[in-house]
Design a protein around this motif. Sequence first.
Motif, PDB file in Angstrom:
ATOM      1  N   ASN A 190       0.799  -1.226   0.000  1.00  0.00           N
ATOM      2  CA  ASN A 190       0.000   0.000   0.000  1.00  0.00           C
ATOM      3  C   ASN A 190       0.835   1.280   0.000  1.00  0.00           C
ATOM      4  O   ASN A 190       0.316   2.365   0.247  1.00  0.00           O
ATOM      5  CB  ASN A 190      -0.965   0.020   1.188  1.00  0.00           C
ATOM      6  CG  ASN A 190      -0.247   0.021   2.528  1.00  0.00           C
ATOM      7  OD1 ASN A 190       0.984   0.061   2.591  1.00  0.00           O
ATOM      8  ND2 ASN A 190      -1.016  -0.032   3.611  1.00  0.00           N
ATOM      9  N   ASP A 191       2.131   1.166  -0.255  1.00  0.00           N
ATOM     10  CA  ASP A 191       3.010   2.338  -0.299  1.00  0.00           C
ATOM     11  C   ASP A 191       2.682   3.170  -1.540  1.00  0.00           C
ATOM     12  O   ASP A 191       2.916   2.734  -2.662  1.00  0.00           O
ATOM     13  CB  ASP A 191       4.463   1.871  -0.335  1.00  0.00           C
ATOM     14  CG  ASP A 191       5.448   3.036  -0.444  1.00  0.00           C
ATOM     15  OD1 ASP A 191       5.015   4.209  -0.334  1.00  0.00           O
ATOM     16  OD2 ASP A 191       6.642   2.763  -0.650  1.00  0.00           O
ATOM     17  N   GLU A 192       2.167   4.395  -1.331  1.00  0.00           N
ATOM     18  CA  GLU A 192       1.715   5.191  -2.470  1.00  0.00           C
ATOM     19  C   GLU A 192       2.865   5.665  -3.354  1.00  0.00           C
ATOM     20  O   GLU A 192       2.633   6.222  -4.424  1.00  0.00           O
ATOM     21  CB  GLU A 192       0.873   6.379  -2.012  1.00  0.00           C
ATOM     22  CG  GLU A 192       1.616   7.459  -1.262  1.00  0.00           C
ATOM     23  CD  GLU A 192       0.722   8.670  -1.020  1.00  0.00           C
ATOM     24  OE1 GLU A 192      -0.399   8.708  -1.536  1.00  0.00           O
ATOM     25  OE2 GLU A 192       1.163   9.583  -0.318  1.00  0.00           O
ATOM     26  N   ASN A 193       4.117   5.429  -2.932  1.00  0.00           N
ATOM     27  CA  ASN A 193       5.265   5.739  -3.797  1.00  0.00           C
ATOM     28  C   ASN A 193       5.520   4.634  -4.817  1.00  0.00           C
ATOM     29  O   ASN A 193       6.337   4.800  -5.725  1.00  0.00           O
ATOM     30  CB  ASN A 193       6.520   5.965  -2.959  1.00  0.00           C
ATOM     31  CG  ASN A 193       6.433   7.219  -2.114  1.00  0.00           C
ATOM     32  OD1 ASN A 193       5.890   8.228  -2.559  1.00  0.00           O
ATOM     33  ND2 ASN A 193       6.938   7.153  -0.898  1.00  0.00           N
ATOM     34  N   GLU A 196       2.655   1.050  -8.906  1.00  0.00           N
ATOM     35  CA  GLU A 196       1.218   0.803  -9.087  1.00  0.00           C
ATOM     36  C   GLU A 196       0.401   2.081  -8.957  1.00  0.00           C
ATOM     37  O   GLU A 196      -0.613   2.256  -9.621  1.00  0.00           O
ATOM     38  CB  GLU A 196       0.762  -0.225  -8.048  1.00  0.00           C
ATOM     39  CG  GLU A 196      -0.733  -0.520  -8.035  1.00  0.00           C
ATOM     40  CD  GLU A 196      -1.111  -1.472  -6.915  1.00  0.00           C
ATOM     41  OE1 GLU A 196      -2.304  -1.519  -6.569  1.00  0.00           O
ATOM     42  OE2 GLU A 196      -0.209  -2.168  -6.380  1.00  0.00           O
ATOM     43  N   PHE A 197       0.861   3.001  -8.107  1.00  0.00           N
ATOM     44  CA  PHE A 197       0.110   4.216  -7.813  1.00  0.00           C
ATOM     45  C   PHE A 197       0.642   5.442  -8.550  1.00  0.00           C
ATOM     46  O   PHE A 197       0.143   6.540  -8.362  1.00  0.00           O
ATOM     47  CB  PHE A 197       0.139   4.488  -6.304  1.00  0.00           C
ATOM     48  CG  PHE A 197      -0.257   3.307  -5.477  1.00  0.00           C
ATOM     49  CD1 PHE A 197      -1.575   2.884  -5.433  1.00  0.00           C
ATOM     50  CD2 PHE A 197       0.690   2.588  -4.761  1.00  0.00           C
ATOM     51  CE1 PHE A 197      -1.950   1.790  -4.680  1.00  0.00           C
ATOM     52  CE2 PHE A 197       0.332   1.486  -4.011  1.00  0.00           C
ATOM     53  CZ  PHE A 197      -0.991   1.078  -3.973  1.00  0.00           C
ATOM     54  N   LYS A 198       1.680   5.271  -9.349  1.00  0.00           N
ATOM     55  CA  LYS A 198       2.339   6.406 -10.002  1.00  0.00           C
ATOM     56  C   LYS A 198       2.199   6.297 -11.516  1.00  0.00           C
ATOM     57  O   LYS A 198       3.176   6.090 -12.241  1.00  0.00           O
ATOM     58  CB  LYS A 198       3.814   6.462  -9.603  1.00  0.00           C
ATOM     59  CG  LYS A 198       4.058   6.752  -8.121  1.00  0.00           C
ATOM     60  CD  LYS A 198       3.619   8.158  -7.756  1.00  0.00           C
ATOM     61  CE  LYS A 198       3.966   8.473  -6.311  1.00  0.00           C
ATOM     62  NZ  LYS A 198       3.538   9.836  -5.919  1.00  0.00           N
ATOM     63  N   GLU A 199       0.998   6.419 -11.992  1.00  0.00           N
ATOM     64  CA  GLU A 199       0.767   6.392 -13.438  1.00  0.00           C
ATOM     65  C   GLU A 199       1.482   7.582 -14.078  1.00  0.00           C
ATOM     66  O   GLU A 199       1.350   8.715 -13.620  1.00  0.00           O
ATOM     67  CB  GLU A 199      -0.730   6.477 -13.711  1.00  0.00           C
ATOM     68  CG  GLU A 199      -1.104   6.389 -15.175  1.00  0.00           C
ATOM     69  CD  GLU A 199      -2.558   6.734 -15.432  1.00  0.00           C
ATOM     70  OE1 GLU A 199      -3.018   6.502 -16.557  1.00  0.00           O
ATOM     71  OE2 GLU A 199      -3.222   7.257 -14.507  1.00  0.00           O
TER      72      GLU A 199
END
Length: 840
Positions: A190-193, A196-199
């Motif tokens: 779940n690390d927003e860095n 997966e979270f950095k389109e």
Amino acid sequence: MFNLIPGEAQPSKELNFFIPDNIRTFNQDIPKPKDYLGFEIGDMHVNYDQTISYLRELSKKSTRIKLIENGFTYEKKPLVFLIISSEKNLANLETIRLNHLNLCNPDKSVKMDVKGMPVVTWLGYSIHGNEASGVNASLVVSYILASSQDTFIENILENNVIILQPALNPDGVQRYATWVNSNLSYSRNNDENGREFKEPSPTSRSNHYWFDLNRDWLFVQHPESFYRMEIFYQWMPTMLNDYHEHGNTYGSFFSPGIKASTNPLIPFENWELSKKISLYHADILNTIGTVYFSKEGYDDFYTGKGGTLPDLTGGIGLLYEQPNSKGLQRERNGVEIRLTDMIQNQVYCSISALKAACEMKNELLNYQKNFFLNKKIVANNDPIKGYVFGNDSDISLSREFMRILKAHDIKVYRLNKNLSINNKTFNKGYSYIIPTDQMNYTIIKTIFDKTLNYKDSIFYDISTWTVPLALNMYYSEVKELSGLLGEETDLVAEKSISNAKQTNYAYLFEINDYYSYSFIYYLMKNGIKLKVSEAPFSYTIDNVEKRFKCGTFLITVKEQSLPEGDVNKIINSYSGKGKIPVYAVNSGLGNDFDLGSTHFKRITKPIIAILIGRGAAYGSIGELWHLLDWRFDIPVSLIDADNLSDLDINRYNIIVLNNEFKLSKTASDKLSSWAKNNTIIAIGPAYKTTNELGISNITGTKMKDDKDTTSYAKYSEYLQERRVSPVNGIILNSKLDTSHPLGYGIISQEIPLFKERDIIISKPKNRFVTPLYYTGSPLLSGYLTDKYKNLIKNTPAVMAGRNLIYFVDDPYFRAYWLGSSRLFMNSLFFRELLAKERIN
């Protein structure tokens, strides 16, 4: 056997997690999403291909669904709509539709009783491709409506005709699902860095050409919008629900939004009904502990978005925003944001919307009926009875305007007689008239109205959008229609022009028509060498003297590297947009100067690159890409700034910079050297980069935030929510030197410009490099304080030298600002005619 599901610490959510507790009995012959897709909803992002495949299957299995495919996106993905209702209603669907349209017709609705009529309810998901909880939720909602045997759902189906669009932006939805699914971690990191979270930019929020489709409901510039509005006006929904996500953890939002910032064309009762509907959402979200807000943050002022445009057609437009999980689940500010929770919220708010529509049915239908009855009274009392537009100099522009009007089901008539009004002359053969007394009166008004008075001073979106100003249309208000209306027309009549005659000497043509640039490029692409006149002249054709303006093109047959007959074949084989008169001439003698004069200058084919990458403003890049590639069929290369050092940029003669780029020294030196013999077109903050490259010394001032108070909050509190610019999207008047190469082919000396950037440029030392200035009283429409009016007036809007052409603001805003886009196109084709002057 591989078990491709999350680990035990984060098990899949079963389907019942997404479905309210009062819906539990289902038709077992209807496949659940997992039965068809192979995974539970929320385990990964469903892509658009999977979505429509499942919905097609539902439509085959369920007697409650009619599936419509009525068009394609730029990437050739089908646009799919479900019509969902009871079997009885579907069997009588066309009668219901026509009856509902009669309710919206004030000439037919007076004696109509809404009892017994179903309400038309629209559910639309994920117009922003990376706001994906919507499209995932649409599968659950569709399954519920297709298969539930609970009395609660059966009652909803009996009282609703539901139009469900699973994804309003198929291209974006497909790109986003592909990105997340190819980068997700099954251990649920779940690390927003994480990747997966950095389109990467440009994100899948936008469509193929990087446009925000939620800003295109009014302008209808893209196929996704055009085909959606086709269904919209076939049904005139009474309630439209628009499902989004926002990028914070503040909680879920649902309308009504900011009361003080409602567009004046929207009745007060609309906000009150939205507030009443919001209680249904509050009740259902309370049951699962979701926190929410509903009276702040978003407004209903800009009418070109999905949550507001229905308010102009008697409906209730409702916006929903969920926190954005980006991937499957991420931690932000100590809060876990899970896709499954957001899908659950979207499904619950879809069901609560349908419940509200069902229980408030008579109230909502009567509101819609009375809306049109009241607007007819307003139209009758409006001193403006119509709008006349169009002339013989630019048929294509009239056609483009009419296409927007027709997309909104607005009737257009041929002008029945010549008309002189407000110092303008409109001729019967080439002008058209729009009566204001039509069912869509409010749409006509939002297209034409200019606004200078506002109740509020802060806007979620732009403060004005007047369409005829954007197109720089030749138009006027009309206060008396007597004798003016000819026959209704769907298409703008083209000029009756025969093919160019064969000549072995030369051809002349002007570029008044908007699509002249397609014709110019077509000729160049086929090897035709062109010259352009830098001065006006007259020439006698068929014993009649004709005046030609600056920017007239000359094709001399002998100078071509083609057989004589091929030149004529190429000219007459053009089949693109627009139709440009081409005159065959047999003599070089002119009345002012001859065709061999030095007044005719050679121009060459533009070979264009647009810089992308870190620092790029992708919205404005997409606009220019669309302008060249889609409108004019002119190829353009999108090149990454990080690759400049390794690329052979000498193959291009034009490079476009649309923002401030931080280039490496190698790339900077390379681009600076290239610019000595070529042309950079810079837009907005890009002047800082051109200064650093040493090819300009533009002095720019960035306005500071104007801290006026607002009617609903302290400014300092509002800035915690979002940054506010002193320029809220305004229309400014400018003065054009039509003898300048950037003014070629443009009839009007005044050009309405859209200003959204808070940049002001100082006057250059050399006045000849500035063909376009904001006027002394520039504000045509929009909110701007006197302080900034005084700062902007008489300042440059465009500066142009051979090596650098600079636009202060986007010349092609949201793809409908056609007026100023002509200056950009002229900068491509006539760059070689500009003086080699340093801009400073």
